[in-house]
Design an enzyme around this catalytic site. Sequence first.
Site, PDB file in Angstrom:
ATOM      1  N   GLY A  12      35.216  32.127  31.604  1.00 26.88           N
ATOM      2  CA  GLY A  12      35.312  32.666  32.969  1.00 26.88           C
ATOM      3  C   GLY A  12      34.789  34.097  33.029  1.00 26.88           C
ATOM      4  CD  GLN A  73      41.731  28.166  31.809  1.00 26.35           C
ATOM      5  OE1 GLN A  73      40.968  28.540  30.922  1.00 26.35           O
ATOM      6  NE2 GLN A  73      41.330  27.339  32.762  1.00 26.35           N
ATOM      7  NE  ARG A 102      49.009  42.002  36.416  1.00 24.53           N
ATOM      8  CZ  ARG A 102      48.134  41.815  37.402  1.00 24.53           C
ATOM      9  NH1 ARG A 102      48.484  41.982  38.657  1.00 24.53           N
ATOM     10  NH2 ARG A 102      46.910  41.456  37.124  1.00 24.53           N
ATOM     11  CB  CYS A 135      41.335  45.232  38.927  1.00 22.83           C
ATOM     12  SG  CYS A 135      41.513  44.426  40.506  1.00 22.83           S
ATOM     13  CD  GLN A 162      40.805  45.632  45.644  1.00 24.15           C
ATOM     14  OE1 GLN A 162      41.755  46.124  46.235  1.00 24.15           O
ATOM     15  NE2 GLN A 162      40.950  44.588  44.859  1.00 24.15           N
ATOM     16  CB  SER A 165      32.905  40.286  40.425  1.00 21.10           C
ATOM     17  OG  SER A 165      33.031  41.690  40.408  1.00 21.10           O
ATOM     18  N   GLY A 166      35.936  40.690  41.975  1.00 19.57           N
ATOM     19  CA  GLY A 166      37.391  40.746  41.802  1.00 19.57           C
ATOM     20  C   GLY A 166      38.039  39.445  42.231  1.00 19.57           C
ATOM     21  CD  GLU A 240      44.533  43.473  44.718  1.00 23.41           C
ATOM     22  OE1 GLU A 240      45.147  42.461  44.340  1.00 23.41           O
ATOM     23  OE2 GLU A 240      43.606  43.971  44.065  1.00 23.41           O
ATOM     24  CE  LYS A 243      49.189  41.234  42.486  1.00 18.60           C
ATOM     25  NZ  LYS A 243      47.915  40.520  42.276  1.00 18.60           N
ATOM     26  NE  ARG A 267      37.659  40.516  47.525  1.00 20.78           N
ATOM     27  CZ  ARG A 267      38.371  40.755  46.429  1.00 20.78           C
ATOM     28  NH1 ARG A 267      37.957  41.636  45.529  1.00 20.78           N
ATOM     29  NH2 ARG A 267      39.495  40.117  46.211  1.00 20.78           N
ATOM     30  CG  HIS A 274      37.747  46.682  42.313  1.00 18.14           C
ATOM     31  ND1 HIS A 274      36.736  45.795  42.580  1.00 18.14           N
ATOM     32  CD2 HIS A 274      38.857  45.915  42.098  1.00 18.14           C
ATOM     33  CE1 HIS A 274      37.200  44.562  42.533  1.00 18.14           C
ATOM     34  NE2 HIS A 274      38.490  44.604  42.233  1.00 18.14           N
TER      35      HIS A 274
HETATM   36  N1  HSE Z   1      43.011  41.361  42.565  1.00 19.36           N
HETATM   37  C1  HSE Z   1      41.748  41.892  42.226  1.00 19.36           C
HETATM   38  C2  HSE Z   1      40.751  41.626  43.323  1.00 19.36           C
HETATM   39  C3  HSE Z   1      41.230  41.324  40.949  1.00 19.36           C
HETATM   40  O1  HSE Z   1      40.990  40.697  44.099  1.00 19.36           O
HETATM   41  O2  HSE Z   1      39.761  42.305  43.405  1.00 19.36           O
HETATM   42  C4  HSE Z   1      41.360  42.278  39.808  1.00 19.36           C
HETATM   43  O3  HSE Z   1      42.645  42.163  39.188  1.00 19.36           O
END
Ligand code: HSE
Length: 367
Positions: A12, A73, A102, A135, A162, A165-166, A240, A243, A267, A274
Amino acid sequence: MKKLVGIVGWRGIVGSVLVKRMCEENDFDKINPIFLSTSQFGKKYFFLNKYYLIENAYNIDILMSLDIIITCQGSDYTNEIFFKLVSCNWKGYWIDASSNLRMNNNSIIVLDPINKKFIKESIENGIKVFVGGNCTVSLMLMALGGLFKENLIDWISVSTYQAASGSGAKSVLELLSQMNYLTKYIKKDIKNNFSILDIMHKFIFLTKKKNFPKKNFTVSLAGNVIPWIDQEMSNGQSKEEWKMKSETNKILNIKDNNICIDGICVRISSLRSHSQSFTIRLKKDISISSIKEIIKNQNQWVKIVSNDYNSSKIKLTPISVSETLNIPIGRIRKLNIGKKYLSAFTVGDQLLWGASEPLRRVLNFLI
Ligand code: HSE
């Protein structure tokens, strides 16, 4: 004797970056790797001049024989397998890129430039579960670690930018398909010098067409921003955003959860890395030169970028930082709001410090 280390999810996006970094740092010389897969088991894998038989990542007997399992995974795999191993009294170490363990009491979120002492004490105290942080949280701590260490932060308000690819490889492919679709239909209009308002109108119209590729995001990310990442929480935050505070306090081992960080996670259509914009309320008025000293002395990867247009566009962007471990931080200045209010902007490769690198480094502590 070299430890038997099972690697799951190595094909991945995070897993591939992890394996690449492990090769660059010669980590495979220090371990006996076992490659496991949820779908490709039984096949052979040619890696570093050797054939490996790919083992079944669901085979509990094989997993029980491993000293360390490192998994990229995802949460479903962790949910299914980790607790089975625990119930079988597995004695190994579990290193995880996904988020679901976590916040467990028996796990540590790893980011050793920030919490190395805590990680080492936890290993000595018999902790067996080490999880990579979110991240943006990890990248924020890499950038602002010095200010946290000096206890200078009262609160932080953050806006994130962000990369696609996140949200995984499929999101990157979807964004590229969207760009391709739009270019295909607009190319001629640009060539024929159509009015800019007509071109922009067509762009928006195209993103709403039925066959526009948007299965994953459900809207266009190309030419757009999406001000929501992850699930909805009951208090109006996205997961997000939730966190930010909870993971920061756990990484820094602050028991009363008292460092306050909140903001909006967004995003955007960058591919990798990011970015984050901070408003920081400091506990005291301290000069910009002292702030820069404190930030840059915390770790070797954080780099101060001078607060000017050229430096910012050359050194403080996703494109400039992608595929490197550097954590540039710039736009550092006191805000006009008051002497204790600081602005800063940082960017970091979320696939490196934001995902794979802390896992690779804790693996090295364990072996
Ligand atoms: N949660 C993050 C994102 C991924 O969606 O960009 C990195 O942990």
